[in-house]
Design a protein around this motif. Structure first.
Motif, PDB file in Angstrom:
ATOM      1  N   LEU A 115     -82.367 -28.553 -55.058  1.00  0.00           N
ATOM      2  CA  LEU A 115     -81.277 -27.582 -55.195  1.00  0.00           C
ATOM      3  C   LEU A 115     -80.032 -28.082 -54.466  1.00  0.00           C
ATOM      4  CD1 LEU A 115     -80.090 -24.825 -55.955  1.00  0.00           C
ATOM      5  CD2 LEU A 115     -81.152 -23.894 -53.871  1.00  0.00           C
ATOM      6  N   ARG A 116     -80.195 -28.583 -53.234  1.00  0.00           N
ATOM      7  CA  ARG A 116     -79.036 -29.024 -52.464  1.00  0.00           C
ATOM      8  C   ARG A 116     -78.368 -30.251 -53.092  1.00  0.00           C
ATOM      9  NH1 ARG A 116     -80.063 -30.933 -47.914  1.00  0.00           N
ATOM     10  NH2 ARG A 116     -82.342 -30.938 -47.933  1.00  0.00           N
ATOM     11  N   ARG A 117     -79.134 -31.088 -53.775  1.00  0.00           N
ATOM     12  CA  ARG A 117     -78.515 -32.193 -54.514  1.00  0.00           C
ATOM     13  C   ARG A 117     -77.557 -31.646 -55.577  1.00  0.00           C
ATOM     14  NH1 ARG A 117     -83.840 -35.945 -55.832  1.00  0.00           N
ATOM     15  NH2 ARG A 117     -84.160 -36.794 -53.722  1.00  0.00           N
ATOM     16  N   ALA A 118     -78.024 -30.637 -56.308  1.00  0.00           N
ATOM     17  CA  ALA A 118     -77.176 -30.041 -57.343  1.00  0.00           C
ATOM     18  C   ALA A 118     -75.939 -29.385 -56.721  1.00  0.00           C
ATOM     19  CB  ALA A 118     -77.976 -29.015 -58.149  1.00  0.00           C
ATOM     20  N   LEU A 119     -76.123 -28.699 -55.603  1.00  0.00           N
ATOM     21  CA  LEU A 119     -74.992 -28.042 -54.945  1.00  0.00           C
ATOM     22  C   LEU A 119     -73.997 -29.062 -54.399  1.00  0.00           C
ATOM     23  CD1 LEU A 119     -76.907 -25.220 -53.038  1.00  0.00           C
ATOM     24  CD2 LEU A 119     -75.507 -24.970 -55.092  1.00  0.00           C
ATOM     25  N   LEU A 120     -74.490 -30.158 -53.862  1.00  0.00           N
ATOM     26  CA  LEU A 120     -73.593 -31.189 -53.332  1.00  0.00           C
ATOM     27  C   LEU A 120     -72.742 -31.796 -54.444  1.00  0.00           C
ATOM     28  CD1 LEU A 120     -72.650 -32.917 -50.946  1.00  0.00           C
ATOM     29  CD2 LEU A 120     -74.469 -34.532 -51.509  1.00  0.00           C
ATOM     30  N   LEU A 121     -73.348 -32.013 -55.610  1.00  0.00           N
ATOM     31  CA  LEU A 121     -72.572 -32.546 -56.728  1.00  0.00           C
ATOM     32  C   LEU A 121     -71.395 -31.635 -57.044  1.00  0.00           C
ATOM     33  CD1 LEU A 121     -75.400 -33.734 -59.175  1.00  0.00           C
ATOM     34  CD2 LEU A 121     -73.794 -35.180 -57.938  1.00  0.00           C
ATOM     35  N   GLY A 122     -71.667 -30.313 -57.065  1.00  0.00           N
ATOM     36  CA  GLY A 122     -70.598 -29.377 -57.378  1.00  0.00           C
ATOM     37  C   GLY A 122     -69.562 -29.252 -56.275  1.00  0.00           C
ATOM     38  N   ALA A 123     -69.979 -29.459 -55.024  1.00  0.00           N
ATOM     39  CA  ALA A 123     -69.040 -29.341 -53.908  1.00  0.00           C
ATOM     40  C   ALA A 123     -68.190 -30.586 -53.729  1.00  0.00           C
ATOM     41  CB  ALA A 123     -69.813 -29.052 -52.624  1.00  0.00           C
ATOM     42  N   ARG A 124     -68.727 -31.732 -54.149  1.00  0.00           N
ATOM     43  CA  ARG A 124     -68.043 -32.999 -53.892  1.00  0.00           C
ATOM     44  C   ARG A 124     -67.243 -33.505 -55.091  1.00  0.00           C
ATOM     45  NH1 ARG A 124     -65.471 -36.679 -53.391  1.00  0.00           N
ATOM     46  NH2 ARG A 124     -65.698 -38.619 -52.196  1.00  0.00           N
ATOM     47  N   PHE A 125     -67.665 -33.130 -56.316  1.00  0.00           N
ATOM     48  CA  PHE A 125     -67.051 -33.703 -57.520  1.00  0.00           C
ATOM     49  C   PHE A 125     -66.621 -32.605 -58.491  1.00  0.00           C
ATOM     50  CE2 PHE A 125     -70.290 -36.722 -56.010  1.00  0.00           C
ATOM     51  CZ  PHE A 125     -69.470 -37.779 -55.692  1.00  0.00           C
ATOM     52  N   TRP A 126     -65.684 -32.964 -59.366  1.00  0.00           N
ATOM     53  CA  TRP A 126     -65.231 -32.059 -60.422  1.00  0.00           C
ATOM     54  C   TRP A 126     -66.187 -32.203 -61.606  1.00  0.00           C
ATOM     55  CZ3 TRP A 126     -62.446 -27.950 -61.106  1.00  0.00           C
ATOM     56  CH2 TRP A 126     -62.024 -27.580 -62.387  1.00  0.00           C
ATOM     57  N   ALA A 130     -68.467 -33.034 -67.184  1.00  0.00           N
ATOM     58  CA  ALA A 130     -69.004 -34.293 -66.643  1.00  0.00           C
ATOM     59  C   ALA A 130     -70.369 -34.609 -67.238  1.00  0.00           C
ATOM     60  CB  ALA A 130     -69.111 -34.210 -65.121  1.00  0.00           C
ATOM     61  N   ARG A 131     -70.734 -35.888 -67.139  1.00  0.00           N
ATOM     62  CA  ARG A 131     -72.050 -36.358 -67.577  1.00  0.00           C
ATOM     63  C   ARG A 131     -72.778 -36.976 -66.380  1.00  0.00           C
ATOM     64  NH1 ARG A 131     -70.539 -39.625 -73.172  1.00  0.00           N
ATOM     65  NH2 ARG A 131     -69.676 -37.842 -74.325  1.00  0.00           N
ATOM     66  N   ASP A 151     -72.811 -26.552 -67.571  1.00  0.00           N
ATOM     67  CA  ASP A 151     -71.839 -27.249 -68.405  1.00  0.00           C
ATOM     68  C   ASP A 151     -71.890 -28.765 -68.211  1.00  0.00           C
ATOM     69  OD1 ASP A 151     -70.966 -26.911 -65.814  1.00  0.00           O
ATOM     70  OD2 ASP A 151     -68.847 -26.814 -66.328  1.00  0.00           O
ATOM     71  N   VAL A 152     -72.757 -29.255 -67.343  1.00  0.00           N
ATOM     72  CA  VAL A 152     -72.899 -30.696 -67.132  1.00  0.00           C
ATOM     73  C   VAL A 152     -73.916 -31.248 -68.123  1.00  0.00           C
ATOM     74  CG1 VAL A 152     -73.609 -32.497 -65.511  1.00  0.00           C
ATOM     75  CG2 VAL A 152     -72.288 -30.540 -64.699  1.00  0.00           C
ATOM     76  N   GLU A 153     -73.558 -32.325 -68.824  1.00  0.00           N
ATOM     77  CA  GLU A 153     -74.500 -33.004 -69.708  1.00  0.00           C
ATOM     78  C   GLU A 153     -75.377 -33.922 -68.866  1.00  0.00           C
ATOM     79  OE1 GLU A 153     -72.729 -35.047 -72.965  1.00  0.00           O
ATOM     80  OE2 GLU A 153     -71.388 -33.389 -73.475  1.00  0.00           O
ATOM     81  N   VAL A 154     -76.683 -33.718 -68.954  1.00  0.00           N
ATOM     82  CA  VAL A 154     -77.611 -34.467 -68.110  1.00  0.00           C
ATOM     83  C   VAL A 154     -78.545 -35.297 -68.981  1.00  0.00           C
ATOM     84  CG1 VAL A 154     -79.367 -34.343 -66.309  1.00  0.00           C
ATOM     85  CG2 VAL A 154     -77.518 -32.642 -66.375  1.00  0.00           C
ATOM     86  N   THR A 155     -78.658 -36.570 -68.652  1.00  0.00           N
ATOM     87  CA  THR A 155     -79.584 -37.481 -69.321  1.00  0.00           C
ATOM     88  C   THR A 155     -80.546 -38.048 -68.292  1.00  0.00           C
ATOM     89  OG1 THR A 155     -77.946 -38.106 -70.993  1.00  0.00           O
ATOM     90  CG2 THR A 155     -79.794 -39.618 -70.660  1.00  0.00           C
ATOM     91  N   VAL A 156     -81.823 -38.068 -68.640  1.00  0.00           N
ATOM     92  CA  VAL A 156     -82.850 -38.644 -67.766  1.00  0.00           C
ATOM     93  C   VAL A 156     -83.432 -39.876 -68.432  1.00  0.00           C
ATOM     94  CG1 VAL A 156     -85.169 -38.327 -66.809  1.00  0.00           C
ATOM     95  CG2 VAL A 156     -83.476 -36.497 -66.633  1.00  0.00           C
ATOM     96  N   VAL A 157     -83.505 -40.960 -67.694  1.00  0.00           N
ATOM     97  CA  VAL A 157     -84.173 -42.180 -68.138  1.00  0.00           C
ATOM     98  C   VAL A 157     -85.362 -42.399 -67.219  1.00  0.00           C
ATOM     99  CG1 VAL A 157     -83.970 -44.674 -68.402  1.00  0.00           C
ATOM    100  CG2 VAL A 157     -82.072 -43.196 -69.060  1.00  0.00           C
ATOM    101  N   ASP A 158     -86.562 -42.505 -67.786  1.00  0.00           N
ATOM    102  CA  ASP A 158     -87.760 -42.638 -66.958  1.00  0.00           C
ATOM    103  C   ASP A 158     -88.836 -43.393 -67.720  1.00  0.00           C
ATOM    104  OD1 ASP A 158     -90.119 -41.969 -65.212  1.00  0.00           O
ATOM    105  OD2 ASP A 158     -88.651 -40.635 -64.277  1.00  0.00           O
ATOM    106  N   ILE A 159     -89.738 -44.023 -66.964  1.00  0.00           N
ATOM    107  CA  ILE A 159     -90.861 -44.736 -67.559  1.00  0.00           C
ATOM    108  C   ILE A 159     -92.071 -43.828 -67.742  1.00  0.00           C
ATOM    109  CG2 ILE A 159     -91.809 -45.490 -65.340  1.00  0.00           C
ATOM    110  CD1 ILE A 159     -92.561 -48.129 -66.617  1.00  0.00           C
ATOM    111  N   ASP A 160     -92.109 -42.720 -67.027  1.00  0.00           N
ATOM    112  CA  ASP A 160     -93.272 -41.834 -67.016  1.00  0.00           C
ATOM    113  C   ASP A 160     -93.184 -40.839 -68.175  1.00  0.00           C
ATOM    114  OD1 ASP A 160     -95.320 -40.042 -66.468  1.00  0.00           O
ATOM    115  OD2 ASP A 160     -95.061 -40.183 -64.304  1.00  0.00           O
TER     116      ASP A 160
END
Length: 507
Positions: A115-126, A130-131, A151-160
């Protein structure tokens, strides 16, 4: 000077509550070895696996800390309280997620961390418009970002494959792509993101590879950022230095480090914590990235067959008789130099990146231990009539890997003294509209799924291009800009059902 971590542990043990070793590690972000050393020096009481200081001795050790500089390690502490429901939902999602794989260095981050990772993105960047690219996402950061910033487009790349299927099943609009980063970033993820985030294997080669791939995923080379989770024990500063040297070799500007920002359920060797780096590329980053991925090692993990310790300079044994009798027109992968010296060779990464110029009838593929998940993609990428694959060991999920290419190949396997030999023989063209369209998509595995699908619908079902495009977007919104080689296995397995929904009789 560095005793503050241990003094925090003393305060916890002196408070009257019982503490497990794991909880002390997590609460203080101190390595398990240091906490164990502390406990050996203290007159602690024990209750099962829990510890505390006797109440009559607690005052001897209990010391006040004063104010905590919480914004240093937790710059969004004041924001999390407004997202209690999201935190509960994330905790539930993490608890139900597929279990981590030791061979992939999986350790689950806590719901609060995600959760805090998501909040930091919003606090630090516009973030509007965004993608975000998640380079590996066992932690489910992608879901947290979509829940907090829809409203953020999110892409995940993973081997699993399990993680990709689980993320898709949540229906939050995250785009999933399969990729083994040692063989390349998923093509549709290249040059498309404004921000990238990764929590990679904590080896210098693992950090270098994942961060380099994250850089390849940025479209904004002037203002894009890479967020990196990395932690080391307070006992091993040289390991951290090696990683920071790796980042320096990539010519990345280190804008910030938030110490112990990331917390984990496990990873006690590093205090169940990791710092969060914010990295900014420079003009010298891109040639450095190109140089690194050109010479990257496949042994990037701390455990399993592709761990740094398990890597063998001689490579895996090869059943040479199985190759020579096969008489291939192309060798893909790493083969002994003296084996069939006149036969052309190509890298596995090159085979996946673009179609081979010729269309050889027979191709032999060497897949080293730890890269078995690439098997169905390598088979589809060859376009050959007969493919012989040599594996160091039989993968547990071989039936699922073979099932993914069943519309194209008949797959058999046998054991040899040097590993497993898999033969894949291309099947004749199928009957039926659905089977023909699926086969066409998989036969053009390097091309975009939606484009091949649309062309097949116009020819097979008589739809106009506009009608075909609309039918595909309705039946398979995930098919937009990716190739068949990037499809997770659950998408490959569901391709026939999706194709059937786009035919006129099903609409």
């Amino acid at each position: 000077m560095d005793s503050l971590r241990l003094r925090r542990a003393l305060t916890l043990l002196s408070g009257g509550d019982w503490w497990t070793l794991a909880d002390l590690v997590r609460q203080t972000a101190t390595s398990r070895r240091s906490i164990e050393s502390l406990l050996r020096e203290l007159p602690v009481e024990r209750s099962g696996d829990r510890f505390r200081l006797p109440p009559d001795l607690a005052s001897r050790y209990n010391g006040a800390f004063g104010s905590d500089i919480s914004d240093l390690s937790d710059p969004v502490a004041g924001l999390a309280g407004a997202h209690a429901e999201t935190l509960d939902r994330l905790a539930e999602l993490i608890a139900k997620a597929p279990r981590g794989r030791h061979a992939l260095d999986h350790v689950a981050a806590t719901a609060d961390t995600v959760l805090r990772r998501a909040l930091l993105l919003g606090a630090r960047f516009w973030l509007p418009g965004a993608r975000l690219l998640c380079v590996g996402d066992h932690d489910l950061t992608s879901l947290a970002v979509r829940m907090v910033h829809p409203d953020v487009e999110v892409t995940v790349v993973d081997i699993d494959e399990r993680i990709l299927g689980y993320i898709d099943a949540q229906g939050l609009g995250v785009r999933t792509r399969w990729a083994d980063l040692r063989l390349g970033l998923a093509p549709s993820a290249r040059g498309q993101a404004d921000l990238a985030i990764t929590d990679p294997p904590y080896t210098p080669d693992g950090i270098g590879l994942f961060v380099a791939r994250a850089a390849e995923g940025l479209r904004d080379r002037d203002h894009g950022r890479i967020l990196l989770a990395y932690g080391a024990s307070e006992r091993t500063p040289m390991l951290a230095l090696k990683v920071q040297n790796t980042l320096s070799d990539l010519n990345l500007l280190n804008e910030a480090i938030f110490p112990d920002f990331n917390r984990y359920d496990g990873a006690e060797a590093i205090g169940s914590a990791a710092d969060l780096y914010i990295l900014r590329p420079t003009t010298k980053t891109w040639p450095a990235v190109a140089a690194r991925v050109d010479r990257l090692a496949t042994a990037i993990y701390t455990q399993g067959p592709q761990s740094v310790e398990a890597a063998s300079p001689e490579g895996a044994p090869v059943a040479e008789d199985a190759v020579t009798e096969f008489a291939p027109a192309l060798l893909a992968g790493d083969w002994p130099r003296g084996l069939l010296p006149k036969v052309p060779r190509t890298r596995l990464s090159t085979l996946l990146a673009k179609p081979y110029a010729a269309a050889p009838e027979r191709v032999a593929v060497a897949v080293p231990a730890g890269l078995e998940a690439a098997l169905p993609r390598l088979l589809l990428a060859t376009r050959a009539g007969h493919v012989r694959v040599l594996l160091a060991d039989r993968p547990d999920d071989l039936p699922a890997l073979a099932e993914a290419v069943r519309p194209v190949y008949d797959v058999t396997s046998r054991a040899t003294g040097a590993g497993i030999v898999i033969d894949a023989v291309r099947l004749p063209p199928p009957d039926g509209a659905v089977a023909r369209i699926v086969r066409r998509i998989l036969d053009s595995a390097h091309g975009k799924v939606a484009n091949t699908w649309r062309e097949a619908l116009t020819e097979t079902a008589g739809l106009t291009k506009k009608e075909a495009r609309a039918a595909i977007e309705e039946a398979a919104p995930w098919a937009g800009d990716l190739s068949a080689l990037e499809l997770p296995l659950h998408r490959l397995g569901g391709l026939a059902a999706a194709v059937s929904r786009t035919l006129p009789e099903a609409r």
